[in-house]
Write an enzyme that holds these catalytic residues in place. Structure first.
Site, PDB file in Angstrom:
ATOM      1  CG  ASP A 154      -1.729  -1.112   1.421  1.00 38.04           C
ATOM      2  OD1 ASP A 154      -1.627  -2.097   0.609  1.00 38.04           O
ATOM      3  OD2 ASP A 154      -2.372  -1.106   2.555  1.00 38.04           O
ATOM      4  CD  GLU A 324      -6.835  -4.390   3.827  1.00 38.92           C
ATOM      5  OE1 GLU A 324      -6.288  -5.039   4.965  1.00 38.92           O
ATOM      6  OE2 GLU A 324      -6.559  -4.335   2.968  1.00 38.92           O
TER       7      GLU A 324
END
Length: 611
Positions: A154, A324
């Protein structure tokens, strides 16, 4: 991409032995085997790096790093058992003048100490003053952001300040698999060329450093001074808690808030995303309540004391996977005086074509509560219709009111298995988010390439003003320079045909087929024969995007890199991002039509310069 790490010389050891100029493999390193699964490594030499040999197929070894007899940190490394795939550096410069000892615990399952001592790692561990990060892999992107080595997932913590775009990312500096998560750090002045810096935040006693965000505290609400950069991330160990850090050197280094964790819950929650709400004069935090498939919204006057105000998401949108990496921001709706709030919600699994993906919601936010514009007949809205676009979040404090986003260009289904080794994963190209209203009356999120990306263009290798295509395809040659990476721009007029087929191919039989269905108003992307596809059963796929048009005309902007293709349609109204691993570069573009003739107009093919 820049090949330098600030303050770090470079030399990469990718062969099967590590022989340094003026140093034999064990010079300055003393190894004592205490048992079949425990070894002491004493660092006696004065060098910059201890090079650790890695074998990816092996299990992690746990390494307790002792400095002057005290535990400094714990790292996990897949130490080589019977072969060395590559090396990773452990930086010794912070410990000059101190004694460094590594207490290593392995899982070799050896029958004797003698047998354990024969493992490849012990004969190849070495000291060096340099570490080479020069790319030696055919699939490393030419112009996308990647780590110089190691694992990346990420993007997080991004902010813009003083003309510099700061990009942090989930990073393992000790291997190309998920582990040891820290915040890697890169910067750019133009979103095209990236400089790489030392790791910004490392794991501590609260656990690994998961995703989070940064914001500029212009009024010193947190007490760290005006314009301090304040970050929040998830500390992940047995539990997930939220930790606060701050920086007074523009994000180069961070100091830890002494009272961490700053926010705790009784259930799993992660990836805090915070921003300053000018209207309410307070900080807003969106936190993913992962297993509950919802986002929690908190407010705070100082980023230290947080009050839960509301939750969002129960029973709305895609619910199959964990939620998320949230983001929440306001955008104008093009062509109207209206403004709307956008909630980004990344989830895994549950994407439209399997695995991870980014969904979003359009609605209203009053400073405490987000409410989506919900119509039960409207399907879940996806930001990208490819398989390789995840964890998308935006830069805070971007100039000129821009909402610039970037995502992780992979999929959790196979991210650790893609055919690279020196590094794993790249980020998507930076994109500009905007809102538009489609013919169905719904508001959708568009993401078009950031304007800075035109600087990537090299020479114009082909220009065609207009051409008619039918069942017999027209074929054009793609640039051969720089492994064939290029940008293709053209318009498709299918008003007199049913479908237009766009094929990228090479002489080795590899091909990607994109089909514009003018009846269904969709664009599909078939990578089942794109090249190397057998590393995962989930990789061969056909993805499909709605084109959000009604006149049977689309414009396409296609970016081809060594291992990815990003397709932007109608100025980003629909987007598809897919990885590809061709055995040799694609060399041909072919266009044909079914159900009548079609026109291609304003075809431009640009070579792209490697960064």
């Amino acid at each position: 991409m820049s090949k330098t790490i600030k303050g770090i010389a470079v030399m990469m050891m990718l062969g099967l032995t590590a022989v340094m100029a003026g140093a034999s493999p064990l010079d300055g390193v003393e190894i004592n085997h205490l048992g079949t699964n425990n070894t002491i490594v004493r660092v006696n030499g004065e060098r910059k790096y201890l090079l650790l040999p890695v074998q990816e197929s092996h299990d992690d070894a746990r390494i307790n790093v002792l400095v002057d007899g005290r535990l400094d940190r714990t790292i996990n490394v897949r130490l080589a058992k019977n072969r060395v795939d590559y090396y990773v550096p452990f930086d010794l410069t912070p410990y000059r003048g101190h004694k460094v000892v590594m207490n290593v615990f392995t899982n070799q399952g050896r029958s004797s100490v003698r047998e354990a001592a024969d493992d490849a790692c012990w004969n190849n561990i070495s000291l060096a003053d340099t570490f080479d990060t020069v790319n030696r892999e055919k699939y490393r992107p030419a112009y996308h952001h990647t780590p110089l080595y190691g694992w990346m997932n990420d993007p997080n913590g991004m902010f813009y300040k003083d003309g510099i775009w700061h990009l942090y990312y989930q990073y393992n500096p000790y291997g190309s698999k998920w582990q040891n998560l820290s915040w890697g750090h890169s910067t750019s002045t133009d979103l095209v060329h990236w400089n790489h810096h030392p790791v910004a935040i490392q794991p501590d006693g609260l656990g690994m450093v998961f995703s989070g965000s940064c914001a500029i505290d212009r009024s010193s609400t947190a007490g760290y001074g005006k314009n301090a950069v304040v970050g929040m991330y998830t500390s992940a160990d047995a539990s997930q808690t939220q930790s606060l850090v701050w920086s007074d050197d523009n994000g180069e280094t961070f100091r830890t808030y002494a009272a961490n964790p700053v926010l705790t819950l009784e259930s799993e929650a992660r990836d805090p995303n915070m921003f300053w709400d000018d209207d309410a004069r307070q900080w807003v935090l969106v936190l993913a309540h992962a297993l509950e498939h919802e986002m929690l919204i908190f407010t705070s006057p100082d980023m230290k004391k947080w009050t839960l105000q509301s939750s969002f998401g129960k029973g709305i949108g895609a619910q199959e996977g964990v939620w998320e990496c949230p983001d929440l921001f306001r955008l104008p709706v093009e062509g109207s005086g209206e403004e709307k709030w956008v909630m980004l919600c990344n989830l895994n699994p549950g994407g439209p074509f399997g695995g991870s993906a980014t969904q979003y919601f359009i609605g209203e936010f009053d400073g405490k509560t987000f409410k989506a514009d919900v119509d039960g007949n409207i399907p879940t809205k996806w930001m990208d219709f490819g398989k390789d676009h995840y964890a998308t979040v935006s830069w805070s404090d971007a100039p000129g009111g821009r909402r610039t986003v970037i995502g992780w260009m992979s999929n959790w289904q196979y991210a650790a298995e893609v055919p690279t080794m020196q590094f794993r994963s790249a980020n998507t190209l930076p994109r500009e988010a905007r809102l538009f209203k489609a013919a169905d009356g719904q508001i959708y999120l568009s993401s078009e390439p950031s304007p800075e990306l035109t600087a990537l263009r090299g020479s114009l290798s082909l220009k065609v003003r207009k051409a008619s295509v039918g069942r017999k395809s027209r074929t054009y040659v793609l640039p051969s320079a720089n492994d064939g990476v290029c940008e293709i721009v053209f318009d498709v007029d299918a008003r007199k045909s049913g479908a237009v087929e766009i094929e990228l191919s090479n002489s080795d039989g590899g091909k990607v087929v994109m089909t514009y269905d003018a009846v269904a108003h969709t664009l599909s992307f078939d990578r089942t024969k794109s090249g190397v596809v057998d590393f995962s059963q989930d990789f061969p796929a056909v993805t499909v995007a709605p084109t959000f048009e009604t006149d049977n005309r689309i414009s396409l902007r296609i970016f081809i890199d060594r291992s990815s293709i990003e397709v932007f349609g109608n100025n980003g109204n629909f987007v598809m991002t897919n990885l590809v691993f061709p055995t040799i570069p694609y060399t041909r573009l072919s266009v044909s039509a079914r159900g009548g003739n079609a026109k291609i107009e304003n075809l431009h093919i640009y070579s792209i310069k490697e960064n």
